[in-house]
Structure formats: C-alpha cells, structure tokens
Design a protein around this motif. Structure first.
Motif, short mmCIF file in Angstrom:
data_model
loop_
_atom_site.label_atom_id
_atom_site.label_comp_id
_atom_site.label_asym_id
_atom_site.label_seq_id
_atom_site.Cartn_x
_atom_site.Cartn_y
_atom_site.Cartn_z
N LYS A 101 -5.25 54.72 45.94
CA LYS A 101 -4.74 53.35 45.90
C LYS A 101 -3.84 53.12 47.11
O LYS A 101 -2.79 53.75 47.25
CB LYS A 101 -3.95 53.10 44.62
CG LYS A 101 -4.79 53.22 43.35
CD LYS A 101 -3.94 52.97 42.11
CE LYS A 101 -4.76 53.10 40.83
NZ LYS A 101 -3.93 52.90 39.62
N ILE A 102 -4.26 52.24 47.99
CA ILE A 102 -3.46 51.88 49.16
C ILE A 102 -2.70 50.60 48.81
O ILE A 102 -3.30 49.53 48.68
CB ILE A 102 -4.34 51.66 50.41
CG1 ILE A 102 -5.18 52.92 50.68
CG2 ILE A 102 -3.49 51.32 51.62
CD1 ILE A 102 -6.13 52.78 51.85
N GLU A 156 1.12 47.76 53.46
CA GLU A 156 0.56 47.60 54.80
C GLU A 156 0.73 48.87 55.61
O GLU A 156 -0.13 49.21 56.43
CB GLU A 156 1.24 46.42 55.50
CG GLU A 156 0.89 45.06 54.92
CD GLU A 156 1.50 43.92 55.70
OE1 GLU A 156 2.08 44.19 56.78
OE2 GLU A 156 1.40 42.77 55.25
N ASN A 157 1.82 49.57 55.38
CA ASN A 157 2.06 50.82 56.09
C ASN A 157 1.00 51.85 55.72
O ASN A 157 0.45 52.55 56.58
CB ASN A 157 3.45 51.37 55.75
CG ASN A 157 3.73 52.71 56.42
OD1 ASN A 157 3.85 52.79 57.63
ND2 ASN A 157 3.83 53.77 55.62
N GLY A 158 0.69 51.93 54.42
CA GLY A 158 -0.34 52.84 53.97
C GLY A 158 -1.71 52.48 54.52
O GLY A 158 -2.49 53.35 54.92
N ALA A 159 -2.00 51.18 54.59
CA ALA A 159 -3.28 50.72 55.11
C ALA A 159 -3.41 51.06 56.59
O ALA A 159 -4.47 51.49 57.06
CB ALA A 159 -3.41 49.22 54.90
N LYS A 160 -2.31 50.88 57.33
CA LYS A 160 -2.33 51.18 58.76
C LYS A 160 -2.53 52.67 59.00
O LYS A 160 -3.31 53.09 59.87
CB LYS A 160 -1.01 50.72 59.39
CG LYS A 160 -0.98 50.88 60.91
CD LYS A 160 0.31 50.32 61.48
CE LYS A 160 0.33 50.48 63.00
NZ LYS A 160 1.60 49.94 63.59
N ALA A 161 -1.84 53.50 58.20
CA ALA A 161 -1.95 54.96 58.36
C ALA A 161 -3.35 55.45 58.01
O ALA A 161 -3.92 56.31 58.69
CB ALA A 161 -0.92 55.66 57.49
N MET A 162 -3.94 54.88 56.95
CA MET A 162 -5.27 55.30 56.50
C MET A 162 -6.40 54.67 57.31
O MET A 162 -7.54 55.13 57.27
CB MET A 162 -5.46 54.94 55.02
CG MET A 162 -4.57 55.71 54.07
SD MET A 162 -5.16 57.38 53.76
CE MET A 162 -6.59 57.07 52.73
N GLY A 163 -6.06 53.59 58.02
CA GLY A 163 -7.10 52.89 58.78
C GLY A 163 -8.07 52.15 57.90
O GLY A 163 -9.23 51.95 58.27
N ARG A 164 -7.59 51.72 56.72
CA ARG A 164 -8.43 51.02 55.75
C ARG A 164 -7.64 49.90 55.10
O ARG A 164 -6.42 49.97 55.00
CB ARG A 164 -8.93 51.99 54.67
CG ARG A 164 -9.73 53.15 55.24
CD ARG A 164 -10.04 54.19 54.19
NE ARG A 164 -10.65 55.35 54.82
CZ ARG A 164 -11.92 55.44 55.16
NH1 ARG A 164 -12.72 54.44 54.90
NH2 ARG A 164 -12.39 56.52 55.75
N PRO A 165 -8.32 48.86 54.59
CA PRO A 165 -7.61 47.76 53.94
C PRO A 165 -6.92 48.21 52.65
O PRO A 165 -7.31 49.21 52.04
CB PRO A 165 -8.74 46.76 53.62
CG PRO A 165 -9.88 47.16 54.48
CD PRO A 165 -9.77 48.64 54.67
N GLN A 166 -5.89 47.46 52.24
CA GLN A 166 -5.24 47.74 50.96
C GLN A 166 -6.23 47.52 49.83
O GLN A 166 -7.04 46.60 49.86
CB GLN A 166 -4.05 46.79 50.77
CG GLN A 166 -2.87 47.09 51.67
CD GLN A 166 -1.73 46.11 51.47
OE1 GLN A 166 -1.26 45.47 52.40
NE2 GLN A 166 -1.26 45.99 50.23
N GLY A 167 -6.16 48.40 48.83
CA GLY A 167 -7.06 48.28 47.70
C GLY A 167 -7.27 49.60 47.01
O GLY A 167 -6.53 50.57 47.25
#
Length: 301
Positions: free
Chosen positions: A46-47, A50-61
């Motif tokens: 679960k992302i 926005e920080n997590g999304a940026k680090a993972m390179g994937r949209p939040q969700g």
C-alpha cells in the motif's frame, strides 16, 4: 549499470530491491499472508503518501501480488483455487454492488504469444451486457446480474491509434462503473515468470511488459475506476545474466558487484526480453485462470 536498471512491473519486486539495499520507505505499508494448504503467498503493498509513490516510482494505491509456484503446472484444481483467491481480492478492490457495469479490456497483441494474455482473457469471459440490454436481467434466471462487456483494442501498429484513445471512446459511450485492464508484465526474477498475478487499483500502462510504454489507463485518464491485472510473461535478458551469476555476485561487495555487471551485461541486452519455450500453452492456461477469477467475482452475490 546498477542492479536497479533491470526493470520490473511488480511493486513487490521494487519493494524487495529496497530491502536488499536496507532502505526503509516511509508511506509504504507491506502486508504478507501465506496459505500453506493452497501454497499461495499474498503480498499487499500500500503506497499511501506522495513520498512513498516517488520512492517506489509508482502511483499511490494498492498493489496485491499472488505468488503460486505451481501456477505454470496444468493442474485444474490448483488453478481453480488461484481463481478463487483472485476473485476475493478483486471484490476487495471493487465491491460488487447490484447492477454493476464493468468493461474488461484485454491489452496486448494476440499475434505475439507472450503478449496475448489480455486478448485471451476477454475471449474466456462471460459477457452479459448485450443479453441484459436485449432481454433484461430476468432472462438470465437471476434477480440481478452485473453487466459485463469486453474489448480487445489491439496495439498501435495494428490500429494506428493510441490504446487510450480507443478505450476512452468506448468508456464515454458505454459509461461503465469500472474498467478492468489485463496485460502481460515483465518480472525482475525468473522465479516469478508465469507464477505471479498482480492486481492494482492504480490502472496500468499498455506495453509496459516490454518497456514500450503508451499512455496510461487510470481513473485520471478515463474518468472511471481502473483495476489493473497482470502476469509477468517475460523477463529482461539482463535478468537471466544476473540470476545465473547470483552465487558469484553474493560474494562481492556492492561496489564490486556494480563494476562487474557494467562489464558483463552489454547495453544491447536491455532491449531484449526472454520468455519460456512453452509460453503458448502457459498463456492459454493463465488466461483461463484469470478470466475464471473475474467471472467468479462478477457472479457472486
């Protein structure tokens, strides 16, 4: 070239790469479950920020990954269990309310076997929209039923149009409550090839399995909720080199490992993708497993 350049469409593998580097990602929650009886491992990523999304390179969700080691084996009972698990997770992401209308899009090229997963899934679906529109729900012998339609838009080389353009036109005309987009993916690990299903509520990028990214299918681009479902059917050729040298690489320091890979893996390998020799039979089997999971999810009360 660093290890990170070996691409993957699986959020689970991106998470594992950070764990290998001992990096903790804020805003990303991991939940794991293993069903020993069915031999199915479920990992939910679960992302949430926005920080997590940026680090993972994937949209939040939410990204749900089902790993089943025997998924490539022709065992009907085992595949039915996988379909049941898939249906359960689909219903978590999309509560199946009465009279739900859903459009299932089979992405990919039917003429290229590793890319035929999406079209084959649509071929095996129980399509109901036309029956309900023509004769009503009562004709199906049920009190209510979900309206299911399917679409195989092909690829740009066949149509001259962006996949998004075709799907958006159909969505604007038919106005479904949700779109399910099914596509072939790429894995970072050969052990997950044809043995893993990823489900996400963030949509999908057509052609992502071979690095040919087109305009993404998401709630932002289509105006309706989009559920992405994919199976890795190919791996980057560089992955084969890395897996073959795994034991040797484990004995090297990180800096030595990077230098070694830069010398051993030619840049040309990053435009090559590899798939098993029995991929035609495997894709047919997996497409049926996924379509049955969707059929179960749509038909449950």
């Amino acid at each position: 070239m660093a290890l990170g350049r070996i691409r993957t469409d699986l959020a689970l593998e991106t998470k594992e790469k950070f764990e290998e580097d001992n990096v903790e990602i804020r805003g990303v929650i991991i939940e794991e479950d293993y069903n020993e009886e069915k031999d199915i491992r479920t990992t939910t990523v679960k992302i949430e920020t926005e920080n997590g999304a940026k680090a993972m390179g994937r949209p939040q969700g939410v990204y749900i990954t089902l790993e089943a080691p025997n998924m490539s084996v022709p065992d009907e009972d085992y595949h039915r269990e996988i379909s049941k698990e898939l249906a359960k997770h689909i219903r978590k992401l999309v509560p199946m309310e009465k009279e739900l209308t859903a459009l299932v899009v089979g992405l990919g090229n039917r003429e290229v076997t590793p890319d035929a997963l999406g079209p084959d899934v649509v071929s095996n679906l129980r399509i109901t929209r036309h029956v309900i529109q023509e004769y009503g729900v009562q004709s199906m012998g049920r009190e209510y039923a979900n309206s299911i339609s399917g679409l195989v838009p092909g690829v740009m080389a066949q149509t001259g149009m962006e996949t998004l353009e075709i799907i958006k036109g159909v969505v604007d005309e038919t106005k479904p409550d949700v779109v399910f987009a099914v596509d072939a993916l790429a894995a970072r690990s050969t052990k997950r090839l044809n043995r893993t299903i990823q489900i996400t509520d963030t949509g999908i990028n057509p052609g992502s399995g071979v690095g040919n990214h087109r305009n993404g299918l998401s709630e932002e681009t289509l105006g309706v909720k989009v559920i992405g479902i994919g199976v890795p059917t190919v791996v980057d050729a560089a992955t084969i080199v890395q897996d073959s040298m795994a034991h040797l690489l484990d004995t090297l320091e990180e800096s030595e490992k990077k230098e070694f890979l830069e010398e051993m893996i030619a840049p040309s390998l990053h435009s090559m993708f590899v798939t098993p020799k029995d991929v035609d039979e495997t894709v047919k089997r997996l497409s049926y497993t996924i379509s049955e999971g969707l059929n179960m999810a749509f038909e449950q009360a």
